[in-house]
Design a protein around this motif. Structure first.
Motif, PDB file in Angstrom:
ATOM      1  N   CYS A   1      -8.903  36.401 -27.065  1.00  0.00           N
ATOM      2  CA  CYS A   1      -7.672  35.779 -26.567  1.00  0.00           C
ATOM      3  C   CYS A   1      -6.672  35.675 -27.724  1.00  0.00           C
ATOM      4  CB  CYS A   1      -7.970  34.390 -26.000  1.00  0.00           C
ATOM      5  SG  CYS A   1      -6.500  33.433 -25.562  1.00  0.00           S
TER       6      CYS A   1
ATOM      7  N   HIS B   1      -4.995  35.125 -17.568  1.00  0.00           N
ATOM      8  CA  HIS B   1      -5.614  34.113 -18.435  1.00  0.00           C
ATOM      9  C   HIS B   1      -4.579  33.459 -19.340  1.00  0.00           C
ATOM     10  CE1 HIS B   1      -8.395  32.234 -21.286  1.00  0.00           C
ATOM     11  NE2 HIS B   1      -7.699  32.810 -22.251  1.00  0.00           N
TER      12      HIS B   1
ATOM     13  N   CYS C   1      -4.421  29.457 -20.143  1.00  0.00           N
ATOM     14  CA  CYS C   1      -5.293  29.190 -21.282  1.00  0.00           C
ATOM     15  C   CYS C   1      -5.041  27.790 -21.828  1.00  0.00           C
ATOM     16  CB  CYS C   1      -5.053  30.227 -22.376  1.00  0.00           C
ATOM     17  SG  CYS C   1      -6.059  29.952 -23.856  1.00  0.00           S
TER      18      CYS C   1
ATOM     19  N   LYS D   1      -2.567  27.372 -24.659  1.00  0.00           N
ATOM     20  CA  LYS D   1      -1.163  27.735 -24.434  1.00  0.00           C
ATOM     21  C   LYS D   1      -0.245  26.580 -24.817  1.00  0.00           C
ATOM     22  CE  LYS D   1       2.014  29.145 -20.750  1.00  0.00           C
ATOM     23  NZ  LYS D   1       2.137  29.428 -19.298  1.00  0.00           N
TER      24      LYS D   1
END
Length: 435
Positions: A63, A79, A83, A86
């Motif tokens: 990620c 995603h 997330c 974020k």
């Protein structure tokens, strides 16, 4: 038998159907189930040099927001929208690191107790004991509450009885303090599943002018407040997903548009999260002081400025070993005691002895969880003495927090809210404005 990649001293092999990846910081294997025919779960599949892995033709990539986890490549776009890592800079109450605190020389380097000179450690423990004996004041308030009366005797809740007892006492203490009044904004920091708030909502179900704000940085399943979602005529409530370090609470809409009091509370707010919360509330206190001063000035054709005040703080404390010097709210007190930032780092490590003092009678059982050299180095202290050192270390960290709140005009208490048999972390910090 241990895998060759595991540290010496490991005596536990992966459980049936569990991932073979060993977690050094937890001293156990990952408990996630691996896909059929694989040894590792999807998060711990072996990766190539670019950090990518592949499972049955489906590539997993790291990620970009947080390299500590991975995601299937074809799911990456969706995603990134949800997330947990974020950032949300567009929200008016968000400001990166606004409550993080600061340190002139940065965060001191963490050291293992096995690296600390024994004579130096003895001198530090003597200082800790002197500060503890000079300032410690503990009260005992073991309360109960009607909202949990049935659950405390219900056989279905016996497995989680210790949690119900803590929630009953926390809620009972809030009621005893006279804080459960209409027209109040209740804010739970580090809410998690918000079981405590669920009981609170049941208690204040007839308060139309109250509101509840739940703050947590992660997502949680089975949120306890959901069962109150469709109850008519009760207080409004909202869950806010944000890290406390980034929260400008005074800018949130729940505090806008009406004069109201604030009660901040939490059940087991870990480590530096307590300090972040105190800094967050300090911003509210200072904003309140500014608005009260401005409200005394003559106004002509100007809108009313709403005043909110923190009338109560109740935080059940825990995990002092996770504190950081940068975030710590009690730096002024700490330095006044002729203690240094490096002393703080060692003290927070010692605090873990309060709940894990390596009992002499179980020394063999603890060998897998603690360095035997470390145990031998401190054998001149008995298990009971190590536990007391841990407790004193926790309390002087809390005394610094108390001192900080006192400088803001608050009366503070460290309160025993449940018996030690219920929880080893049985102390809460209580504060209210000095009348």
């Amino acid at each position: 038998m241990c895998d060759k990649t595991e540290p010496k001293g490991c005596i536990i092999s992966p459980g049936p159907g569990c991932c073979n990846f060993y977690l050094p910081h937890k001293r156990r294997h990952c408990k996630f189930p691996p896909p059929a025919g694989e040894k590792f779960c999807v998060q711990h599949l072996p990766t190539d040099n670019s950090g990518q892995s592949e499972l049955k033709g489906m590539k997993r990539v790291v990620c970009p927001l947080d390299p500590n986890h991975s995601v299937y490549e074809y799911k990456l776009s969706s995603h990134l929208k949800k997330c947990n890592s974020k950032k949300s800079p567009n929200r008016p109450f968000y400001k990166d690191g606004v409550n993080s605190g600061s340190s002139k020389d940065g965060e001191p380097v963490s050291v293992s107790l096995s690296e600390v000179d024994v004579d130096f450690l003895k001198q530090l423990v003597d200082k800790i004991r002197q500060v503890y004996q000079k300032y410690i004041r503990l009260e005992e308030r073991l309360e109960e509450h009607e909202a949990l009366k049935e659950e405390l005797v219900n056989e279905l809740h016996q497995k989680c009885l210790k949690h119900r007892k803590q929630e009953a006492s926390l809620l009972g203490n809030m009621e005893r303090a006279g804080w459960l009044t209409d027209g109040t904004t209740f804010i739970e920091f580090g809410a998690g599943r918000a079981r405590l708030t669920s009981y609170l909502l049941g208690t204040i179900s007839n308060q139309r002018n109250s509101s509840v704000l739940l703050i947590d940085r992660g997502t949680t399943r089975n949120k306890s407040e959901n069962k109150h979602k469709y109850v008519e005529g009760g207080p409004s409530f909202e869950r806010l997903r944000i890290d406390i370090k980034d929260l400008m609470l005074e800018e949130h809409h729940v505090l806008k548009g009406v004069d109201r009091d604030i009660v901040a509370y939490s059940k087991h707010l870990c480590g530096s999260a307590t300090d972040l919360t105190l800094r967050c509330l300090e911003r509210v206190m200072r904003a309140t002081s500014t608005e009260k001063a401005e409200s005394k000035k003559p106004r002509l054709n100007q809108p009313h400025k709403y005043i909110f005040s923190v009338k109560g703080i109740q935080i059940a404390l825990c995990c002092h070993h996770k504190c950081t010097w940068t975030a710590y709210a009690g730096k002024e007190f700490w330095l006044e005691q002729q203690l240094t930032p490096d002393d703080f780092i060692i003290t927070k490590t010692l605090s873990s002895w309060a709940t894990c003092a390596f009992p002499d009678r179980n020394a063999e059982e603890h060998t897998a969880h603690a360095d035997s050299d470390t145990l031998n180095r401190f054998s001149f202290w008995t298990s009971e003495e190590r536990e007391n050192i841990g407790l004193m270390s926790k309390r002087i960290i809390d005394i610094g927090r108390e001192h900080h709140l006192k400088t803001l005009g608050y009366k503070t208490n460290l309160v025993i809210y449940v018996k030690k048999e219920t929880s080893l972390e049985n102390i809460m910090l209580v504060a209210r404005p000095i009348d």
